[in-house]
Scaffold this active site. Structure first.
Site, short mmCIF file in Angstrom:
data_model
loop_
_atom_site.label_atom_id
_atom_site.label_comp_id
_atom_site.label_asym_id
_atom_site.label_seq_id
_atom_site.Cartn_x
_atom_site.Cartn_y
_atom_site.Cartn_z
N ASP A 11 0.98 -7.00 -4.08
CA ASP A 11 0.77 -8.01 -5.10
C ASP A 11 -0.59 -7.72 -5.73
OD1 ASP A 11 0.83 -10.48 -6.55
OD2 ASP A 11 -0.41 -11.37 -4.96
N ASP A 13 -2.70 -10.06 -8.38
CA ASP A 13 -3.64 -11.19 -8.52
C ASP A 13 -3.92 -11.82 -7.16
OD1 ASP A 13 -4.66 -11.85 -11.11
OD2 ASP A 13 -2.61 -12.27 -11.77
MG LIG Z 1 -1.03 -13.09 -5.85
#
Ligand SMILES: [Mg+2]
Length: 261
Positions: A11, A13
């Site tokens: 992932d 962010d």
């Molecule tokens: Mg995230």
């Protein structure tokens, strides 16, 4: 055969960067994992960017060179869901990039009544008349597609309202449930799985109900980082318990080096 035969799906962010800043140690960790032979993929629920623009962010903000082909966005997952289900037109709430991603699958982006689908992605200043049009179209039978349903996303100033808030508005106004295409949804899994070249896959994310749920639904191992929306393992709902928790991406060095297969 590489000594480490495995894939890590990151992932972005809250894991690799936060807002416009890299997480400390991200570049060196990613470079070491690459040198050790791990296949690295990137899966973001941010629908406002294309793989090329995400690759630019990784290069300029983080100091990581990533092939755009290794990057999957929730906008791509939504567009591929539309194409697979032969939905030929869509009303889209979201960024110009999301609209282009949808068009790239041969789907017409329309403002008129009666689209085959409504796609809801992130838009910073979404006007109420867009919510109304989306809800009306869904009420008239359009397939209700969400890029993702994350209620917030992490920023240096804390969590801010995300796509899930807009999806909830359309859902409440129409009385209908959406199909979630990004993490933890199946369309995102299919896009990533097309790219995975190993049996072993590890998902690294900061949001339990999105990233850890995605790993669980996909049959992958999971690692939770504490640099995004989750401050403490005590905050994680029991059903989304990860296989491992690390303070930050920088702590993957030790774990992955000791754990090759
Ligand atoms: Mg995230």
């Amino acid at each position: 055969m590489n000594r480490n035969s495995g894939t890590i799906v990151f992932d972005l962010d809250g894991v690799v960067y936060l807002g416009s800043s890299a997480i400390a140690g991200a570049a060196s960790t990613i470079s070491e994992l690459t040198a050790r032979g791990w296949q690295l993929l990137y899966a973001t629920n941010n629908s406002t960017k294309t793989p090329e623009s995400v690759a630019g962010v990784l290069r300029d903000r983080v100091g990581v060179n990533a092939d755009p082909g290794s990057i999957v966005t929730s906008g791509m997952a939504a567009a591929s869901y539309l194409a697979e289900n032969q939905l030929e037109s869509a009303y889209v709430i979201g960024s110009p990039q999301l609209k282009n991603t949808v068009r790239a699958e041969g789907i017409e982006v329309v403002d008129s009544e009666g689209p085959d689908a409504v796609v809801v992605g992130f838009e910073k200043s979404v006007a109420n008349d867009k919510i109304e049009r989306a809800a009306r179209s869904v009420g008239q039978g359009a397939v209700f597609v969400a890029t993702n349903t994350d209620f917030t996303f992490p920023t240096p100033r804390g969590e801010v309202p995300g796509t899930g808030v807009i999806v909830a508005a359309v859902s409440e106004a129409s009385g209908r449930e959406c199909v979630t295409c990004g993490k933890p949804g199946r369309p995102m899994y299919e896009l990533i799985n097309q790219r995975v070249r190993t049996d072993r896959v590890i998902m690294v994310g900061d949001r339990p109900e999105t990233d850890i749920a995605f790993a669980q639904a996909s049959g992958w191992e999971s690692v939770l980082t504490l640099t995004g929306v989750t401050a403490s393992p005590a905050d994680v709902p029991g059903q989304f318990a990860p296989d491992r928790v690390v303070a930050s991406i920088a702590d993957l060095h030790g774990i992955m080096a000791l754990d090759p297969r």
